[in-house]
Design an enzyme around this catalytic site. Structure first.
Site, PDB file in Angstrom:
ATOM      1  N   ARG A 148     -31.706 -57.126 -13.167  1.00 33.82           N
ATOM      2  CA  ARG A 148     -32.112 -57.897 -14.142  1.00 33.82           C
ATOM      3  C   ARG A 148     -32.005 -57.565 -15.535  1.00 33.82           C
ATOM      4  NH1 ARG A 148     -36.099 -57.089 -10.007  1.00 33.82           N
ATOM      5  NH2 ARG A 148     -36.500 -58.960  -8.822  1.00 33.82           N
ATOM      6  N   TYR A 280     -30.091 -68.732  -2.839  1.00 33.77           N
ATOM      7  CA  TYR A 280     -28.536 -68.409  -3.146  1.00 33.77           C
ATOM      8  C   TYR A 280     -27.740 -69.008  -2.111  1.00 33.77           C
ATOM      9  CZ  TYR A 280     -29.945 -65.714  -7.022  1.00 33.77           C
ATOM     10  OH  TYR A 280     -30.451 -65.149  -8.085  1.00 33.77           O
TER      11      TYR A 280
END
Length: 301
Positions: A148, A280
């Site tokens: 991140r 995903y």
């Protein structure tokens, strides 16, 4: 100081100390809770003790503002956590947001870069300059590890092991994980740390162990990373919408496309629940469908 502000300060301390929440998360809570406080004030309610009718009226107000289901759900989730804290501290006797059940928001398919788009991003930097070396290293390591942006800007020199080609990342809830990275990221990081970063450090008044620095030699911020990515896309002459998480999405999508199992990707991303990682798989399925429709001779007949 209003009674509402007093309770917010206590809750903020709880988020910082016990939950180890990031500044971004705390700011998001503040916006949602402050919005609710403004609603209470407008309704002439000056006490933290509220009824279920007040909650329903607030929901109506949110929908009248035209907020999406996702935004409304986020507001309610923030307030549910806030009142859970107030119950724990014996400020209120019950949590009026516990019984509020909202329809699950639709999760949009994460956007990602295709391989050819990524290549253009990697080729635009002038690696003879400190900033060019930094930008190259930044993009390489974020795509190589899927970390991140909040994790990236807090990366320290001591977190990088060049011999094992792994990086130690402190994720949400102060949870530690180790992520491998490849040769290209290693080369870019090594050049930046040995050359470009040293140049940038000379401009700062004090030493820092943070890896990524701005032009003044001080630690790069989340906003700084966004600016870097926007400039890189512009320099690559790509007409794409860019946000820092897009590299993270690309990391996960490309791993799954090339045979990585879901559990491994979950661990690398630092997701607490595998359901978060499963989004995903939808990206991969959509891509497979697109490839099939484009390539199969009889797909369009």
């Amino acid at each position: 100081m209003s009674v509402f502000t007093t309770y917010w300060i206590s809750f903020k301390g709880y988020l910082q100390v016990e939950k180890q929440a990031s500044s971004h998360t705390i700011h998001a809570y503040y916006k949602d809770i402050d919005d609710f406080f403004q609603f209470l004030t407008a309704e002439q309610l000056h006490d933290i003790h509220i009824q279920h009718t007040n909650v329903r009226n607030y929901l109506t107000t949110l929908y009248e503002k035209g907020l999406s289901r996702r935004s409304v759900a986020r507001h309610i989730s923030s307030l549910r956590s806030f009142y859970h804290f107030l119950v724990r501290e014996n400020v209120v006797s019950d949590n009026p947001f516990t019984s509020i059940h909202l329809p699950k928001a639709l999760h949009p398919i994460p956007e990602f870069f295709y391989a050819e788009e990524l290549e253009k991003l990697f080729e635009v930097h002038d690696r003879s300059t400190a900033i060019g070396q930094r930008n190259q290293a930044l993009i390489e390591i974020v795509y190589a590890t899927g970390m991140r942006v909040s994790e990236c800007v807090h990366l320290h020199i001591t977190d990088i092991d060049f011999s094992l080609q792994t990086v130690r990342v402190m994720g949400k809830g102060n949870k530690e994980r180790y992520i491998p990275f490849g040769r290209l990221a290693k080369d870019a990081l090594h050049q930046y740390i040995e050359d470009g970063r040293s140049t940038l450090m000379k401009k700062a008044k004090q030493h820092t162990d943070i890896v990524f620095l701005n032009a003044r030699g001080t630690p790069l911020t989340d906003r700084g990373v966004r600016y870097v990515l926007e400039k890189v896309v512009k320099d690559a002459a790509l007409t794409l919408k860019i946000h820092p998480h897009k590299l993270r999405h690309s990391f996960a999508t490309h791993l799954l496309d090339n045979g990585a199992d879901l559990r491994t990707v979950q661990e690398l991303l630092g997701h607490k629940n595998i359901s978060t990682t499963q989004i995903y798989t939808h990206v991969s399925k959509e891509r497979l469908h697109h490839v099939y429709q484009s390539a199969h001779p009889r797909a369009k007949q």
